[in-house]
Scaffold this active site. Structure first.
Site, PDB file in Angstrom:
ATOM      1  N   ASP A   6       0.857  -1.189   0.000  1.00 43.14           N
ATOM      2  CA  ASP A   6       0.000   0.000   0.000  1.00 43.14           C
ATOM      3  C   ASP A   6       0.891   1.236   0.000  1.00 43.14           C
ATOM      4  O   ASP A   6       1.564   1.524   0.991  1.00 43.14           O
ATOM      5  CB  ASP A   6      -0.907  -0.022   1.238  1.00 43.14           C
ATOM      6  CG  ASP A   6      -1.659   1.286   1.439  1.00 43.14           C
ATOM      7  OD1 ASP A   6      -2.027   1.917   0.431  1.00 43.14           O
ATOM      8  OD2 ASP A   6      -1.870   1.680   2.610  1.00 43.14           O
ATOM      9  N   VAL A   7       0.901   1.966  -1.116  1.00 45.03           N
ATOM     10  CA  VAL A   7       1.755   3.147  -1.259  1.00 45.03           C
ATOM     11  C   VAL A   7       0.943   4.383  -0.903  1.00 45.03           C
ATOM     12  O   VAL A   7       0.092   4.834  -1.678  1.00 45.03           O
ATOM     13  CB  VAL A   7       2.316   3.272  -2.690  1.00 45.03           C
ATOM     14  CG1 VAL A   7       3.263   4.476  -2.775  1.00 45.03           C
ATOM     15  CG2 VAL A   7       3.035   1.999  -3.100  1.00 45.03           C
ATOM     16  N   ASN A   9       0.908   8.523   0.835  1.00 42.95           N
ATOM     17  CA  ASN A   9       1.689   9.742   0.664  1.00 42.95           C
ATOM     18  C   ASN A   9       2.836   9.847   1.660  1.00 42.95           C
ATOM     19  O   ASN A   9       3.851  10.486   1.374  1.00 42.95           O
ATOM     20  CB  ASN A   9       0.777  10.965   0.813  1.00 42.95           C
ATOM     21  CG  ASN A   9      -0.162  11.127  -0.361  1.00 42.95           C
ATOM     22  OD1 ASN A   9       0.268  11.393  -1.473  1.00 42.95           O
ATOM     23  ND2 ASN A   9      -1.443  10.952  -0.112  1.00 42.95           N
ATOM     24  N   ILE A  12       4.979   3.632   2.814  1.00 39.90           N
ATOM     25  CA  ILE A  12       4.641   2.435   2.043  1.00 39.90           C
ATOM     26  C   ILE A  12       4.483   1.309   3.055  1.00 39.90           C
ATOM     27  O   ILE A  12       5.419   0.968   3.770  1.00 39.90           O
ATOM     28  CB  ILE A  12       5.735   2.093   1.020  1.00 39.90           C
ATOM     29  CG1 ILE A  12       5.886   3.229  -0.002  1.00 39.90           C
ATOM     30  CG2 ILE A  12       5.417   0.771   0.316  1.00 39.90           C
ATOM     31  CD1 ILE A  12       7.053   3.033  -0.965  1.00 39.90           C
ATOM     32  N   GLY A 107      -9.298   7.477  -5.557  1.00 41.51           N
ATOM     33  CA  GLY A 107      -7.979   6.887  -5.351  1.00 41.51           C
ATOM     34  C   GLY A 107      -8.036   5.406  -5.044  1.00 41.51           C
ATOM     35  O   GLY A 107      -9.016   4.898  -4.483  1.00 41.51           O
ATOM     36  N   ASP A 109      -6.478   3.832  -2.790  1.00 42.18           N
ATOM     37  CA  ASP A 109      -6.560   3.586  -1.351  1.00 42.18           C
ATOM     38  C   ASP A 109      -8.006   3.551  -0.879  1.00 42.18           C
ATOM     39  O   ASP A 109      -8.388   2.735  -0.032  1.00 42.18           O
ATOM     40  CB  ASP A 109      -5.759   4.641  -0.585  1.00 42.18           C
ATOM     41  CG  ASP A 109      -6.195   6.071  -0.901  1.00 42.18           C
ATOM     42  OD1 ASP A 109      -6.765   6.313  -1.985  1.00 42.18           O
ATOM     43  OD2 ASP A 109      -5.942   6.960  -0.062  1.00 42.18           O
ATOM     44  N   ASP A 129     -10.792   6.945   6.953  1.00 41.20           N
ATOM     45  CA  ASP A 129      -9.356   6.651   6.913  1.00 41.20           C
ATOM     46  C   ASP A 129      -8.595   7.886   7.385  1.00 41.20           C
ATOM     47  O   ASP A 129      -8.586   8.921   6.717  1.00 41.20           O
ATOM     48  CB  ASP A 129      -8.926   6.262   5.499  1.00 41.20           C
ATOM     49  CG  ASP A 129      -7.509   5.666   5.468  1.00 41.20           C
ATOM     50  OD1 ASP A 129      -6.713   5.960   6.385  1.00 41.20           O
ATOM     51  OD2 ASP A 129      -7.214   4.900   4.539  1.00 41.20           O
ATOM     52  N   THR A 132      -2.819  10.693   5.658  1.00 43.29           N
ATOM     53  CA  THR A 132      -2.325  12.025   5.304  1.00 43.29           C
ATOM     54  C   THR A 132      -3.498  12.974   5.098  1.00 43.29           C
ATOM     55  O   THR A 132      -3.488  14.112   5.565  1.00 43.29           O
ATOM     56  CB  THR A 132      -1.460  11.950   4.036  1.00 43.29           C
ATOM     57  OG1 THR A 132      -0.396  11.020   4.261  1.00 43.29           O
ATOM     58  CG2 THR A 132      -0.881  13.311   3.699  1.00 43.29           C
ATOM     59  N   THR A 184       0.821  26.810  25.327  1.00 45.40           N
ATOM     60  CA  THR A 184       0.778  26.729  23.870  1.00 45.40           C
ATOM     61  C   THR A 184       0.675  25.299  23.346  1.00 45.40           C
ATOM     62  O   THR A 184      -0.154  25.004  22.476  1.00 45.40           O
ATOM     63  CB  THR A 184       2.015  27.413  23.264  1.00 45.40           C
ATOM     64  OG1 THR A 184       2.018  28.786  23.651  1.00 45.40           O
ATOM     65  CG2 THR A 184       2.000  27.319  21.746  1.00 45.40           C
TER      66      THR A 184
END
Length: 256
Positions: A6-7, A9, A12, A107, A109, A129, A132, A184
């Protein structure tokens, strides 16, 4: 044994299946340029280190959202494993019928997630999911990919904070003890994590309402999905290996 690659962003992810059993999962970074030899050697060394012989891998399937790596990756699999992998792309049998306006824009994915969720949990199912990007994909009772929502992932939002605001530091992404932050770092963590929880609950609620479906199963996956799923009742199942399982289901439909 089947090797599912599974590639994404960021990473992998490699899953090794012996029949239906997932023997192990391994990750390498996506954003480092590699030649076909480097991919072949790297994957081979990972397997050997984990007591998996290269000779035991008799087929492979690849799903990718990063076209730039595909030539080298496919060539590396062919050269070092003597396998021509199945590629998840338009025209392949997936068990999922995409009925959006432009099916080719969905996509790989998201297709494998949908296939995995539909096979494992039935339909209608809403697949989240947390990668990214954060994606929300609705699959109907008959396995049709009906609709998808795409939002920035938590890490993208965090990166935007510390890169675009000069005085905000790079932080660990985790849920702070309280939303009433007093400094912060915890204020950024609260905004990122509680903001994602709120977004998730709102989008899930309205996608289910507008779909008109009853008894929609909500299934989450992705690296930060475990943290979010623990903080909301709108997610029924967290399945960290959903994408790899979806690839296995798709591979089995190819008749190889």
């Amino acid at each position: 044994m089947l090797m599912a690659i599974d590639v994404g962003n960021t990473n992998i992810t490699i899953g090794i299946f012996r029949g239906e059993k997932l023997e192990g999962t391994f990750r390498i970074t996506t954003n480092i340029p590699r030649t076909s030899d480097e991919y072949g050697v790297a994957i081979g060394e990972i397997l050997v280190t984990n007591d998996i012989a290269k000779e035991d891998i008799n087929d492979a399937i690849i799903a990718s959202v990063v076209p730039a790596v595909m030539h080298s990756l496919i060539s590396g699999v062919i050269k070092y494993f003597n396998i021509h992998p199945v590629i998840v792309e338009s025209g392949i049998r997936t068990g999922i019928k995409v009925i959006t306006e432009n099916p080719k824009q969905i996509g790989a994915d998201r297709i494998v997630d949908a296939a995995g969720a539909y096979e494992l949990y039935g339909g209608p199912v809403l697949v989240l999911d947390f990668g990214t990007a954060t994606t929300y994909d609705l699959v109907g009772p008959d396995g049709a990919f009906i609709s998808g929502v795409t939002a920035p992932g938590i890490r993208i939002s965090a990166k935007a904070l510390w890169e675009d605001a000069a005085k905000l530091p790079e932080i660990e992404i985790r849920k702070p003890d309280h939303i009433l932050a007093k400094e912060t770092i915890s204020s950024m963590q609260a905004g990122l994590v509680y903001g994602q929880i709120g977004q998730t609950e709102y989008i899930v609620k309205h996608m289910i309402e507008e779909s008109g479906f009853d008894n929609v199963k909500v299934v989450a996956t992705g690296g930060l999905g475990g943290m979010i799923s623990q903080e909301t009742n709108c997610i029924d199942v967290y399945d960290p290996n959903l994408t790899l399982q979806g690839m296995r289901f798709i591979y089995n439909k190819q008749g190889r």
